[in-house]
Design a protein around this motif. Structure first.
Motif, PDB file in Angstrom:
ATOM      1  N   GLU A 135       9.257  -0.926  11.327  1.00 21.00           N
ATOM      2  CA  GLU A 135       7.605  -0.369  10.933  1.00 21.00           C
ATOM      3  C   GLU A 135       6.979  -0.327  12.613  1.00 21.00           C
ATOM      4  OE1 GLU A 135       4.185   0.578   9.216  1.00 21.00           O
ATOM      5  OE2 GLU A 135       5.684   0.261   7.803  1.00 21.00           O
ATOM      6  N   THR A 148       0.818  -0.823  -0.106  1.00 22.24           N
ATOM      7  CA  THR A 148      -0.187   0.016  -0.113  1.00 22.24           C
ATOM      8  C   THR A 148       0.729   1.272   0.103  1.00 22.24           C
ATOM      9  OG1 THR A 148      -1.711  -0.887   0.773  1.00 22.24           O
ATOM     10  CG2 THR A 148      -1.720   1.248   1.196  1.00 22.24           C
ATOM     11  N   ARG A 149       1.842   1.653   1.141  1.00 19.78           N
ATOM     12  CA  ARG A 149       2.919   2.613   0.764  1.00 19.78           C
ATOM     13  C   ARG A 149       3.304   2.588  -0.576  1.00 19.78           C
ATOM     14  NH1 ARG A 149       6.059   1.569   5.741  1.00 19.78           N
ATOM     15  NH2 ARG A 149       4.387   2.678   6.360  1.00 19.78           N
ATOM     16  N   ASP A 151      10.262   2.125   2.834  1.00 21.81           N
ATOM     17  CA  ASP A 151       9.120   2.065   1.676  1.00 21.81           C
ATOM     18  C   ASP A 151      10.587   2.117   0.960  1.00 21.81           C
ATOM     19  OD1 ASP A 151       7.680   2.057  -0.196  1.00 21.81           O
ATOM     20  OD2 ASP A 151       7.333   4.305  -0.377  1.00 21.81           O
ATOM     21  N   GLU A 199       7.774   3.352   8.822  1.00 22.32           N
ATOM     22  CA  GLU A 199       7.428   3.950   8.199  1.00 22.32           C
ATOM     23  C   GLU A 199       8.394   3.104   6.626  1.00 22.32           C
ATOM     24  OE1 GLU A 199       4.573   6.905   7.239  1.00 22.32           O
ATOM     25  OE2 GLU A 199       3.990   6.896   9.169  1.00 22.32           O
ATOM     26  N   LYS A 240       0.569   3.971  -2.746  1.00 21.52           N
ATOM     27  CA  LYS A 240       0.435   5.099  -2.517  1.00 21.52           C
ATOM     28  C   LYS A 240       2.018   6.070  -3.003  1.00 21.52           C
ATOM     29  CE  LYS A 240      -0.650   8.347   1.656  1.00 21.52           C
ATOM     30  NZ  LYS A 240      -0.877   7.806   3.112  1.00 21.52           N
ATOM     31  N   ASN A 241       2.907   5.605  -3.046  1.00 26.83           N
ATOM     32  CA  ASN A 241       4.297   6.624  -2.824  1.00 26.83           C
ATOM     33  C   ASN A 241       5.112   6.792  -4.415  1.00 26.83           C
ATOM     34  OD1 ASN A 241       4.233   8.338  -0.404  1.00 26.83           O
ATOM     35  ND2 ASN A 241       4.046   6.338  -0.128  1.00 26.83           N
TER      36      ASN A 241
END
Length: 188
Positions: free
Chosen positions: A57, A22-23, A64, A62, A26-27
């Motif tokens: 995490e 998801t991260r 990525d 977070e 989204k990025n």
């Protein structure tokens, strides 16, 4: 965590993969030209690295994907939280600095905690690269890898972003502040 190779239960691993996917989606500007199925396949064959990402995490990093090492073929995960990870703040720089404090010692040091998690502190170059991908540390600061010559003299370095500029600073390695933590990198 650094002394033993931890792996996640299947349910935990699937949940973390979902968070990371998801991260990632989204990025997309953080990892142009990299496809999630390739990253997922690499993570599936490195369960101990997935466990490290879980620690990143849990401590608020977070993580990525921010690139790929063309020499090794490994994907680079950085802590991409907007501010320095909350569970990794109020730390002096390293064990020597922690041991040198006579009173009001913090719970740990940035290098000790990074080793426990299984990551390395960002270098100045990596920190500056991160800042090209977004605006990070607008209210906090992050310890980064300190050149040996500076550390031998008792100092350590950190960075932050203020006035739309990335600043590189110094402080005594034994100092610690509620708004200063560290960001890490993991190669997978």
């Amino acid at each position: 965590m650094s002394s033993t190779k931890k792996t996640l239960a299947a349910e935990q691993a699937a949940e973390l993969m979902g968070v990371l996917k998801t991260r990632f989606e989204k990025n997309m500007p953080r990892h142009a030209g990299i496809n999630w199925p390739d990253v997922q396949a690499k993570l599936a064959t490195n369960p101990e690295k997935l466990a490290v990402l879980d620690e990143m995490e849990i401590t608020g990093g977070e993580p990525d994907v921010v690139g790929k090492d063309n020499t090794t073929g490994e994907y680079l995960f950085y802590d991409c939280a907007a501010e320095s990870p909350k569970a990794r703040r109020s730390l002096c720089y390293d064990r020597a600095a922690l041991d040198a404090r006579k009173e009001h010692k913090p719970a740990s040091s940035a290098l000790d905690m990074a080793a426990e998690i299984g990551i390395e502190l960002l270098t100045e170059e990596q920190y500056r690269h991160l800042q090209t991908l977004g605006k990070f540390d607008l209210k906090t600061s992050s310890w980064i890898q300190t050149p040996e010559a500076i550390r031998k003299l008792g100092g350590a370095v950190f960075c932050d972003r203020r006035y739309d500029t990335v600043f590189y600073y110094h402080n005594g390695a034994e100092s610690y502040y509620a708004a200063r933590g560290f960001r890490g990198v993991l190669s997978v």
